[in-house]
Design an enzyme around this catalytic site. Sequence first.
Site, PDB file in Angstrom:
ATOM      1  N   GLY A 184       0.765  -1.234   0.000  1.00 29.64           N
ATOM      2  CA  GLY A 184       0.000   0.000   0.000  1.00 29.64           C
ATOM      3  C   GLY A 184       0.797   1.286   0.000  1.00 29.64           C
ATOM      4  N   ASP A 185       2.093   1.209   0.303  1.00 28.98           N
ATOM      5  CA  ASP A 185       2.939   2.409   0.305  1.00 28.98           C
ATOM      6  C   ASP A 185       4.332   2.014  -0.162  1.00 28.98           C
ATOM      7  OD1 ASP A 185       3.780   5.006   0.633  1.00 28.98           O
ATOM      8  OD2 ASP A 185       3.908   4.926   2.814  1.00 28.98           O
TER       9      ASP A 185
END
Length: 284
Positions: A184-185
């Site tokens: 997600g990041d």
Amino acid sequence: MAAVRRYTDATPLHCYRLGGGAAVVSLDGGGQVVAKEGAGPNAARAEATGLMWLGESGDVPVPAVHGYGDDWVVMDYVPPGPAHPEAAKAFGRGLAALHLRGAPGFGSPPPDGPADAWIGLAPMRNEPHVDWPSFYASTRIEPYVRTCVDRGVYDTDEAAVFDAVCARLPELQGPPEPPARLHGDAWSGNVHWSDDGRAWLIDPAAHGGHRETDLAMLRLFGTPLLEHILGGYAEGAADAGSPLADGWQDRVPLHQLFPLLVHTVLFGGGYARQALRAARAALG
């Protein structure tokens, strides 16, 4: 530090700061851990549960979590090392396998993870949606665009470009896929090259999403040896019978919208122009 004593049953001897609320702490029995203070409510819990969810299969190495509470998470310290092609290719293969572990839904948090989570210093909502377009529009584009409009970063015409992307997401997404287990990041700073010759994932904003999002994030800020990573990923995905859909490279701007909008909210400046260019590129 109280959190280190609580979660390791060891006495901290000394520490040095890493930045971002984190410190490396040496223990009296030997070894080192990282103690990290959450950026806001639920941040420590979101990071800890994300690491455990990503790490449960062993596809990609992540730091082991010793414990977490409302404000702190304590995890293994991984000494840094150089990047090299073999590690990059292995990381790519592992990331493909990790994505294919799946998630309960698009936008679902990790088990026991909070719905109100974080990506870096920005809030991020994780709640399941029936499909990727509705999830991406309602939780990854629209809230950040509204914030930018409220602050005067975008005018009405510029906001309309993002509205057009959201309206066309069902056709822009490419062939529908099941929800993937995302870091997600996955920008370059969260791919940690270690002294044991591996590439690790750290600092997740984990959720169920589209696997092309992690790949677009790797490309956004210049991850070292990216072509080796992508080559390993393609091999791993193909071997598992789930190759990336045709045209995924053309969809990179679409998947970069979320991190660019987050950076626009946090830092403004050139990120606002970059996000708007990505939105226009996504529309074709």
